[in-house]
Design a protein around this motif. Structure first.
Motif, PDB file in Angstrom:
ATOM      1  N   ILE A 134      -7.968  10.326 -15.108  1.00 18.65           N
ATOM      2  CA  ILE A 134      -8.801  11.524 -15.020  1.00 18.65           C
ATOM      3  C   ILE A 134      -7.966  12.785 -15.206  1.00 18.65           C
ATOM      4  O   ILE A 134      -6.732  12.738 -15.189  1.00 18.65           O
ATOM      5  CB  ILE A 134      -9.554  11.560 -13.669  1.00 18.65           C
ATOM      6  CG1 ILE A 134      -8.576  11.390 -12.498  1.00 18.65           C
ATOM      7  CG2 ILE A 134     -10.619  10.467 -13.639  1.00 18.65           C
ATOM      8  CD1 ILE A 134      -9.219  11.355 -11.132  1.00 18.65           C
ATOM      9  N   HIS A 135      -8.654  13.916 -15.396  1.00 13.51           N
ATOM     10  CA  HIS A 135      -7.939  15.144 -15.749  1.00 13.51           C
ATOM     11  C   HIS A 135      -8.038  16.238 -14.707  1.00 13.51           C
ATOM     12  O   HIS A 135      -7.226  17.160 -14.709  1.00 13.51           O
ATOM     13  CB  HIS A 135      -8.465  15.689 -17.074  1.00 13.51           C
ATOM     14  CG  HIS A 135      -9.802  16.358 -16.967  1.00 13.51           C
ATOM     15  ND1 HIS A 135     -10.960  15.644 -16.752  1.00 13.51           N
ATOM     16  CD2 HIS A 135     -10.152  17.663 -17.008  1.00 13.51           C
ATOM     17  CE1 HIS A 135     -11.967  16.491 -16.680  1.00 13.51           C
ATOM     18  NE2 HIS A 135     -11.507  17.721 -16.822  1.00 13.51           N
ATOM     19  N   CYS A 136      -9.047  16.171 -13.806  1.00 12.35           N
ATOM     20  CA  CYS A 136      -9.331  17.330 -12.962  1.00 12.35           C
ATOM     21  C   CYS A 136      -9.643  16.932 -11.522  1.00 12.35           C
ATOM     22  O   CYS A 136     -10.627  16.224 -11.280  1.00 12.35           O
ATOM     23  CB  CYS A 136     -10.511  18.102 -13.560  1.00 12.35           C
ATOM     24  SG  CYS A 136     -11.131  19.442 -12.514  1.00 12.35           S
ATOM     25  N   PRO A 137      -8.842  17.397 -10.556  1.00 16.33           N
ATOM     26  CA  PRO A 137      -9.133  17.066  -9.161  1.00 16.33           C
ATOM     27  C   PRO A 137     -10.401  17.726  -8.634  1.00 16.33           C
ATOM     28  O   PRO A 137     -11.046  17.190  -7.723  1.00 16.33           O
ATOM     29  CB  PRO A 137      -7.891  17.564  -8.414  1.00 16.33           C
ATOM     30  CG  PRO A 137      -7.346  18.650  -9.289  1.00 16.33           C
ATOM     31  CD  PRO A 137      -7.617  18.198 -10.692  1.00 16.33           C
ATOM     32  N   TYR A 138     -10.785  18.862  -9.201  1.00 18.86           N
ATOM     33  CA  TYR A 138     -12.007  19.511  -8.746  1.00 18.86           C
ATOM     34  C   TYR A 138     -13.244  18.736  -9.194  1.00 18.86           C
ATOM     35  O   TYR A 138     -14.296  18.788  -8.552  1.00 18.86           O
ATOM     36  CB  TYR A 138     -12.069  20.954  -9.251  1.00 18.86           C
ATOM     37  CG  TYR A 138     -10.997  21.814  -8.635  1.00 18.86           C
ATOM     38  CD1 TYR A 138     -11.127  22.310  -7.343  1.00 18.86           C
ATOM     39  CD2 TYR A 138      -9.821  22.090  -9.337  1.00 18.86           C
ATOM     40  CE1 TYR A 138     -10.130  23.077  -6.764  1.00 18.86           C
ATOM     41  CE2 TYR A 138      -8.819  22.855  -8.774  1.00 18.86           C
ATOM     42  CZ  TYR A 138      -8.977  23.340  -7.480  1.00 18.86           C
ATOM     43  OH  TYR A 138      -7.979  24.089  -6.913  1.00 18.86           O
ATOM     44  N   GLY A 181       8.844  -3.756 -18.690  1.00 21.25           N
ATOM     45  CA  GLY A 181       8.101  -4.850 -18.065  1.00 21.25           C
ATOM     46  C   GLY A 181       7.808  -4.646 -16.591  1.00 21.25           C
ATOM     47  O   GLY A 181       6.996  -5.381 -16.005  1.00 21.25           O
ATOM     48  N   GLU A 182       8.449  -3.674 -15.964  1.00 20.09           N
ATOM     49  CA  GLU A 182       8.199  -3.417 -14.540  1.00 20.09           C
ATOM     50  C   GLU A 182       6.755  -2.956 -14.346  1.00 20.09           C
ATOM     51  O   GLU A 182       6.238  -2.153 -15.119  1.00 20.09           O
ATOM     52  CB  GLU A 182       9.170  -2.360 -14.028  1.00 20.09           C
ATOM     53  CG  GLU A 182       9.096  -2.117 -12.532  1.00 20.09           C
ATOM     54  CD  GLU A 182      10.157  -1.144 -12.061  1.00 20.09           C
ATOM     55  OE1 GLU A 182       9.806  -0.235 -11.289  1.00 20.09           O
ATOM     56  OE2 GLU A 182      11.328  -1.285 -12.487  1.00 20.09           O
ATOM     57  N   GLU A 183       6.108  -3.456 -13.296  1.00 19.90           N
ATOM     58  CA  GLU A 183       4.681  -3.180 -13.078  1.00 19.90           C
ATOM     59  C   GLU A 183       4.471  -2.476 -11.741  1.00 19.90           C
ATOM     60  O   GLU A 183       5.091  -2.827 -10.732  1.00 19.90           O
ATOM     61  CB  GLU A 183       3.896  -4.489 -13.109  1.00 19.90           C
ATOM     62  CG  GLU A 183       2.388  -4.316 -13.067  1.00 19.90           C
ATOM     63  CD  GLU A 183       1.650  -5.622 -13.297  1.00 19.90           C
ATOM     64  OE1 GLU A 183       0.458  -5.714 -12.898  1.00 19.90           O
ATOM     65  OE2 GLU A 183       2.250  -6.556 -13.878  1.00 19.90           O
ATOM     66  N   HIS A 184       3.589  -1.458 -11.759  1.00 18.06           N
ATOM     67  CA  HIS A 184       3.271  -0.686 -10.549  1.00 18.06           C
ATOM     68  C   HIS A 184       1.762  -0.662 -10.361  1.00 18.06           C
ATOM     69  O   HIS A 184       1.024  -0.290 -11.280  1.00 18.06           O
ATOM     70  CB  HIS A 184       3.795   0.745 -10.667  1.00 18.06           C
ATOM     71  CG  HIS A 184       5.282   0.845 -10.802  1.00 18.06           C
ATOM     72  ND1 HIS A 184       6.109   1.070  -9.727  1.00 18.06           N
ATOM     73  CD2 HIS A 184       6.092   0.737 -11.891  1.00 18.06           C
ATOM     74  CE1 HIS A 184       7.369   1.113 -10.148  1.00 18.06           C
ATOM     75  NE2 HIS A 184       7.383   0.913 -11.460  1.00 18.06           N
ATOM     76  N   SER A 185       1.314  -1.022  -9.181  1.00 20.84           N
ATOM     77  CA  SER A 185      -0.120  -1.076  -8.905  1.00 20.84           C
ATOM     78  C   SER A 185      -0.673   0.316  -8.588  1.00 20.84           C
ATOM     79  O   SER A 185      -0.174   0.994  -7.686  1.00 20.84           O
ATOM     80  CB  SER A 185      -0.403  -2.016  -7.724  1.00 20.84           C
ATOM     81  OG  SER A 185      -0.050  -3.339  -8.055  1.00 20.84           O
ATOM     82  N   PHE A 186      -1.681   0.718  -9.335  1.00 16.89           N
ATOM     83  CA  PHE A 186      -2.396   1.975  -9.113  1.00 16.89           C
ATOM     84  C   PHE A 186      -3.850   1.773  -9.531  1.00 16.89           C
ATOM     85  O   PHE A 186      -4.134   1.054 -10.493  1.00 16.89           O
ATOM     86  CB  PHE A 186      -1.815   3.120  -9.963  1.00 16.89           C
ATOM     87  CG  PHE A 186      -0.510   3.668  -9.463  1.00 16.89           C
ATOM     88  CD1 PHE A 186      -0.485   4.702  -8.537  1.00 16.89           C
ATOM     89  CD2 PHE A 186       0.691   3.157  -9.939  1.00 16.89           C
ATOM     90  CE1 PHE A 186       0.725   5.217  -8.085  1.00 16.89           C
ATOM     91  CE2 PHE A 186       1.891   3.669  -9.501  1.00 16.89           C
ATOM     92  CZ  PHE A 186       1.920   4.703  -8.559  1.00 16.89           C
ATOM     93  N   SER A 187      -4.740   2.429  -8.819  1.00 20.45           N
ATOM     94  CA  SER A 187      -6.148   2.387  -9.216  1.00 20.45           C
ATOM     95  C   SER A 187      -6.622   3.719  -9.786  1.00 20.45           C
ATOM     96  O   SER A 187      -7.749   3.818 -10.277  1.00 20.45           O
ATOM     97  CB  SER A 187      -7.030   2.014  -8.013  1.00 20.45           C
ATOM     98  OG  SER A 187      -6.880   2.965  -6.966  1.00 20.45           O
ATOM     99  N   VAL A 188      -5.744   4.730  -9.739  1.00 21.87           N
ATOM    100  CA  VAL A 188      -6.111   6.039 -10.284  1.00 21.87           C
ATOM    101  C   VAL A 188      -4.881   6.730 -10.857  1.00 21.87           C
ATOM    102  O   VAL A 188      -3.775   6.611 -10.323  1.00 21.87           O
ATOM    103  CB  VAL A 188      -6.771   6.934  -9.207  1.00 21.87           C
ATOM    104  CG1 VAL A 188      -5.832   7.176  -8.038  1.00 21.87           C
ATOM    105  CG2 VAL A 188      -7.237   8.250  -9.808  1.00 21.87           C
ATOM    106  N   MET A 189      -5.101   7.411 -11.975  1.00 23.17           N
ATOM    107  CA  MET A 189      -4.036   8.181 -12.601  1.00 23.17           C
ATOM    108  C   MET A 189      -4.617   9.490 -13.115  1.00 23.17           C
ATOM    109  O   MET A 189      -5.717   9.525 -13.678  1.00 23.17           O
ATOM    110  CB  MET A 189      -3.425   7.409 -13.782  1.00 23.17           C
ATOM    111  CG  MET A 189      -2.450   8.245 -14.624  1.00 23.17           C
ATOM    112  SD  MET A 189      -1.959   7.425 -16.167  1.00 23.17           S
ATOM    113  CE  MET A 189      -0.672   6.353 -15.552  1.00 23.17           C
ATOM    114  N   TYR A 190      -3.879  10.577 -12.916  1.00 27.22           N
ATOM    115  CA  TYR A 190      -4.194  11.851 -13.562  1.00 27.22           C
ATOM    116  C   TYR A 190      -3.298  11.987 -14.791  1.00 27.22           C
ATOM    117  O   TYR A 190      -2.160  11.510 -14.801  1.00 27.22           O
ATOM    118  CB  TYR A 190      -3.929  13.028 -12.626  1.00 27.22           C
ATOM    119  CG  TYR A 190      -4.944  13.219 -11.542  1.00 27.22           C
ATOM    120  CD1 TYR A 190      -6.063  14.023 -11.736  1.00 27.22           C
ATOM    121  CD2 TYR A 190      -4.785  12.614 -10.303  1.00 27.22           C
ATOM    122  CE1 TYR A 190      -6.993  14.227 -10.730  1.00 27.22           C
ATOM    123  CE2 TYR A 190      -5.705  12.798  -9.282  1.00 27.22           C
ATOM    124  CZ  TYR A 190      -6.805  13.607  -9.503  1.00 27.22           C
ATOM    125  OH  TYR A 190      -7.729  13.790  -8.505  1.00 27.22           O
TER     126      TYR A 190
END
Length: 302
Positions: free
Chosen positions: A133-137, A219-228
């Motif tokens: 996503i692009h906007c916290p508001y 190849g390193e993996e990081h768990s995230f469910s949201v990215m800006y």
């Protein structure tokens, strides 16, 4: 050309700013045509927020309701088409569409938005507007307090991290290459427990656009469910520039406080004029532009 065949205003772009301007001009009994190609930049976004009375509504549903209400005004019409050229040979603007139709108007309003340029990261485009996503508001409340990735580098990365820290204290900055923040900025990030990862992002793992993890090029993996993310863009339509309208340093159409471009008789409103990308801001700009265009038409007749 006979006045009976001449439109007061042609609005190019029929999303929120264009429809809002169309309603304002329709209520002023202006003869208006809205032309839209049906490719809104938020087509994938499931919900729109921070808009009174419609918080959480689907963007497409907001547009549907708006179009229905705008077209209730008898002087406003709508065509699904794409404007491919425009000129001003004899005091009026003449437009040609992809279907071969031609229209003329006293004034033009461009509400054509921008086209986001997706980075070469597999899975990014599928997640854009959903979990990237692009906007916290617009979307920050729904992902508040979550572990959050931020894909950006440079000065913008530092300021974006500052802003996002209001919604979550678990921020990880992915600079997608060597970090370009200065030493003082890096120290500020450390002070606020914001780490950064310089290894380039390889791909995003997701399910139907919902981010699951970020896989780096090693190849390193990081768990995230949201990215800006802040990504580059270009004007969705080049026609304003072809008519002589200026762009500002950020690549947006240059407009006055009342949405006038640098070319007389041409206005612009919405995402093509500002980094403030939200339905509410676009609707407000549409009202401003419609009001000013009507005022100018009144002055032209005196």
């Amino acid at each position: 050309m006979k006045d009976s065949n001449l439109l007061d205003v042609i609005i190019i772009g029929g999303s929120y700013a264009g429809l809002s301007a169309g309603m304002t001009l329709g209520r002023a009994m202006r003869k208006v045509l809205i032309i839209d190609s049906g490719k809104p930049c938020n087509a994938q976004t499931p919900h729109s927020h921070n808009f009174l009375t419609l918080d959480g509504e689907r963007p497409a549903e907001i547009a549907r309701k708006a179009k229905e209400q705008v077209l209730a005004y008898p002087t406003v019409s709508f065509r699904n088409d794409l404007v491919i050229s425009a000129k001003k040979p004899d005091g009026f603007f003449e437009l040609t569409t992809a279907s071969g139709e031609m229209f003329s108007a006293r004034k033009l309003l461009f509400t054509t938005g921008v086209k986001d340029l997706m980075p070469d990261i597999k899975g990014f485009a599928a997640c854009w507007g959903i979990s990237v996503i692009h906007c916290p508001y617009c979307h920050g409340y729904e992902v508040r307090h979550q572990k959050t990735a931020v894909l950006i580098n440079g000065n913008d990365a530092f300021h974006f991290a500052q802003i996002l820290s209001n919604w979550t204290k678990e921020l990880v900055l992915f600079t997608n290459g060597p970090i370009t923040l200065d030493t003082e900025q890096q120290e500020q990030l450390k002070k606020n427990n914001i780490q950064w990862i310089e290894t380039p992002v390889g791909r995003l793992l997701h399910t139907d656009g919902q981010l699951k993890s970020i896989v780096l090029s090693d190849g390193e993996e990081h768990s995230f469910s949201v990215m800006y993310a802040r990504i580059p863009f270009e004007q969705h339509s080049s026609i304003p520039q072809e008519l002589g309208c200026k762009l500002n340093e950020q690549g947006y159409l240059e407009v006055s406080e009342m949405q006038q471009t640098s070319v007389a008789g041409i206005y612009a409103a919405g995402d093509n004029t500002t980094m403030g990308r939200s339905v509410a801001i676009a609707v407000a700009a549409g009202v401003r532009s419609g009001s000013m265009i009507n005022y100018e038409l009144i002055m032209d007749s005196w």
